[in-house]
Design a protein around this motif. Structure first.
Motif, PDB file in Angstrom:
ATOM      1  N   CYS A 171       0.698   3.763  -1.771  1.00  0.00           N
ATOM      2  CA  CYS A 171      -0.091   4.987  -1.999  1.00  0.00           C
ATOM      3  C   CYS A 171      -0.385   5.696  -0.674  1.00  0.00           C
ATOM      4  CB  CYS A 171      -1.389   4.628  -2.714  1.00  0.00           C
ATOM      5  SG  CYS A 171      -2.266   3.265  -1.923  1.00  0.00           S
ATOM      6  N   THR A 172      -0.757   4.939   0.347  1.00  0.00           N
ATOM      7  CA  THR A 172      -1.088   5.560   1.629  1.00  0.00           C
ATOM      8  C   THR A 172       0.150   6.229   2.230  1.00  0.00           C
ATOM      9  OG1 THR A 172      -2.645   3.748   1.965  1.00  0.00           O
ATOM     10  CG2 THR A 172      -2.220   5.144   3.851  1.00  0.00           C
ATOM     11  N   PHE A 212      -9.788   5.532  -7.387  1.00  0.00           N
ATOM     12  CA  PHE A 212      -9.332   4.215  -7.867  1.00  0.00           C
ATOM     13  C   PHE A 212      -8.977   3.260  -6.732  1.00  0.00           C
ATOM     14  CE2 PHE A 212      -5.583   7.137  -8.371  1.00  0.00           C
ATOM     15  CZ  PHE A 212      -4.906   6.730  -7.241  1.00  0.00           C
ATOM     16  N   CYS A 213      -9.423   3.568  -5.518  1.00  0.00           N
ATOM     17  CA  CYS A 213      -8.967   2.761  -4.378  1.00  0.00           C
ATOM     18  C   CYS A 213      -9.282   1.269  -4.586  1.00  0.00           C
ATOM     19  CB  CYS A 213      -9.610   3.236  -3.086  1.00  0.00           C
ATOM     20  SG  CYS A 213      -8.953   2.324  -1.690  1.00  0.00           S
ATOM     21  N   PHE A 214      -8.257   0.444  -4.401  1.00  0.00           N
ATOM     22  CA  PHE A 214      -8.376  -1.008  -4.621  1.00  0.00           C
ATOM     23  C   PHE A 214      -9.118  -1.697  -3.477  1.00  0.00           C
ATOM     24  CE2 PHE A 214      -4.344   0.600  -3.216  1.00  0.00           C
ATOM     25  CZ  PHE A 214      -4.241   0.059  -1.955  1.00  0.00           C
ATOM     26  N   PHE A 215      -9.463  -0.927  -2.434  1.00  0.00           N
ATOM     27  CA  PHE A 215     -10.258  -1.534  -1.360  1.00  0.00           C
ATOM     28  C   PHE A 215     -11.745  -1.547  -1.699  1.00  0.00           C
ATOM     29  CE2 PHE A 215      -6.530  -0.537   1.356  1.00  0.00           C
ATOM     30  CZ  PHE A 215      -6.376  -1.785   1.934  1.00  0.00           C
ATOM     31  N   CYS A 259      -7.340   6.755   5.404  1.00  0.00           N
ATOM     32  CA  CYS A 259      -8.018   6.875   4.111  1.00  0.00           C
ATOM     33  C   CYS A 259      -9.526   6.877   4.214  1.00  0.00           C
ATOM     34  CB  CYS A 259      -7.610   5.731   3.199  1.00  0.00           C
ATOM     35  SG  CYS A 259      -5.890   5.766   2.740  1.00  0.00           S
ATOM     36  N   ARG A 276       0.834  -1.194   0.000  1.00  0.00           N
ATOM     37  CA  ARG A 276       0.000   0.000   0.000  1.00  0.00           C
ATOM     38  C   ARG A 276       0.875   1.252   0.000  1.00  0.00           C
ATOM     39  NH1 ARG A 276      -3.749   0.579   4.944  1.00  0.00           N
ATOM     40  NH2 ARG A 276      -3.370  -1.645   5.004  1.00  0.00           N
ATOM     41  N   GLY A 335     -11.724   8.471   0.093  1.00  0.00           N
ATOM     42  CA  GLY A 335     -10.449   7.977  -0.440  1.00  0.00           C
ATOM     43  C   GLY A 335     -10.408   8.125  -1.946  1.00  0.00           C
ATOM     44  N   CYS A 336      -9.339   7.595  -2.517  1.00  0.00           N
ATOM     45  CA  CYS A 336      -9.097   7.799  -3.954  1.00  0.00           C
ATOM     46  C   CYS A 336     -10.192   7.137  -4.797  1.00  0.00           C
ATOM     47  CB  CYS A 336      -7.758   7.188  -4.342  1.00  0.00           C
ATOM     48  SG  CYS A 336      -6.390   7.844  -3.383  1.00  0.00           S
TER      49      CYS A 336
HETATM   50  S1  SF4 Z   1      -7.691   5.659  -0.501  1.00  0.00           S
HETATM   51 FE1  SF4 Z   1      -6.993   3.660  -1.259  1.00  0.00          FE
HETATM   52  S2  SF4 Z   1      -5.761   4.152  -3.077  1.00  0.00           S
HETATM   53 FE2  SF4 Z   1      -5.990   6.062  -1.910  1.00  0.00          FE
HETATM   54  S3  SF4 Z   1      -4.189   6.170  -0.588  1.00  0.00           S
HETATM   55 FE3  SF4 Z   1      -5.799   5.142   0.577  1.00  0.00          FE
HETATM   56  S4  SF4 Z   1      -5.494   2.924   0.244  1.00  0.00           S
HETATM   57 FE4  SF4 Z   1      -4.365   4.056  -1.357  1.00  0.00          FE
END
Ligand code: SF4
Length: 298
Positions: A100-101, A187-190, A296, A98, A184-185
């Motif tokens: 990105c975080t 495109f967040c993969f969560f 996030c 992760r 959060g983003c």
């Molecule tokens: S919201 Fe998702 S993609 Fe954005 S920083 Fe947090 S974990 Fe990464």
């Protein structure tokens, strides 16, 4: 000896818990001089940015932190993420890595508090972890003399209190909760597949942007390709109407099953209603936040 200077800071993610926390701390601890911050990755949903503006009207000034100055990156949006991707050998961030975080949330925060620490402050960081959740689920920290304070845990505030706190301060849930479960983003993969389907519907431009990040030079070290939804499932598979219909049907089944469970529990005296998006993790039998860092999604 003079008292040590203390800086109180509170991070807003655009999620309901951190927003309610800021309002709650203002109500219950009016003597505290709190500095609010929002770490803008450049990929926040438009609904999140609108909500942060509404919060600013209630709370006062909110510092906007970001990773751009830190990484000497010009511009905002695609250009920034591409630069960060390059720094990470073109691997998309994922639940396993992760970065990105760390790059887009924690480091800008670290840089900001470094200024206070250099000025001789100790830092108290207010976090929206509630009394009805484990203390450190998904809690990523940085190596700094920063104390985490959890007023909701101290005061027994639980999930069902959160909307009340927002409402008595004249705020509704952020608008994205009508189709997505967390801030959060984009495109967040969560996010769950149903949320990707809805991103495509609500913000086709952001969906296209996420899709574009899956292509090109990504993952050029091993030649293996990764995707936001996981191995072998590029976002373009969501352009197939049959796939979309099956994701929606599967989601509706899960919601129905969860509603039945809630109704049974209500007969036993437990809470009743289901809010599809604020209960999404429970609907999918997942830990709250799906394992994402509180930075996030809270
Ligand atoms: S919201 Fe998702 S993609 Fe954005 S920083 Fe947090 S974990 Fe990464």
């Amino acid at each position: 000896m003079p008292a040590k200077k203390v800086k109180h800071v509170l991070g807003l993610s655009g999620g309901k818990d951190s927003s309610a926390l800021a309002l709650y701390v203002k109500e219950t601890r009016p003597d505290l001089d709190v500095e609010y911050f929002f770490t803008d990755t450049g990929y926040e949903l438009p609904e999140t940015n609108e909500f942060i503006d509404q919060l600013e009207e209630k709370l006062g000034y909110i510092h906007r932190l970001n990773a751009r100055s830190l990484n000497n990156i010009e511009g905002r949006g695609e250009l920034e993420f591409k630069s960060l991707l390059k720094k990470h050998q073109n691997y998309l961030p994922s639940q396993r890595d992760r970065w990105c975080t760390v790059q887009m949330k924690l480091k800008p925060f670290e840089q900001w508090v470094d200024g206070f620490i250099a000025d001789g402050y100790s830092v108290k960081n207010y976090v929206g972890i509630r009394a009805d959740e484990p203390a450190r689920v998904g809690f990523m920290t940085i190596e700094k003399p920063i104390e985490s304070i959890m007023p909701f845990r101290e005061d027994g505030i639980v999930k069902s209190d959160i909307e009340n706190i927002l409402q008595r301060n004249g705020l509704e849930l952020p608008a994205y909760y009508s189709w997505r479960s967390r801030s959060g983003c984009s495109f967040c993969f969560f996010q769950k597949k149903i949320e990707w389907v809805r991103l495509q519907e609500k913000h086709p431009d952001l969906f296209e942007q996420a899709k574009a990040f899956e292509k090109g030079e990504n993952n050029n070290v091993t030649g293996e390709r990764f995707y936001w939804m996981g191995k072998g499932e590029p976002l373009e598979t969501l352009e197939d109407p049959e796939k979309i219909a099956s994701i929606i049907a599967n989601h509706e089944k899960k919601v129905e099953r969860f509603k039945k469970k809630r109704r049974r529990n209500a007969l036993l005296g437990d809470i009743g209603g289901v809010c599809e998006m604020t209960d999404l993790d429970e609907i999918y039998d997942d830990v709250e936040g799906g394992g994402a860092c509180v930075t996030c999604y809270k």
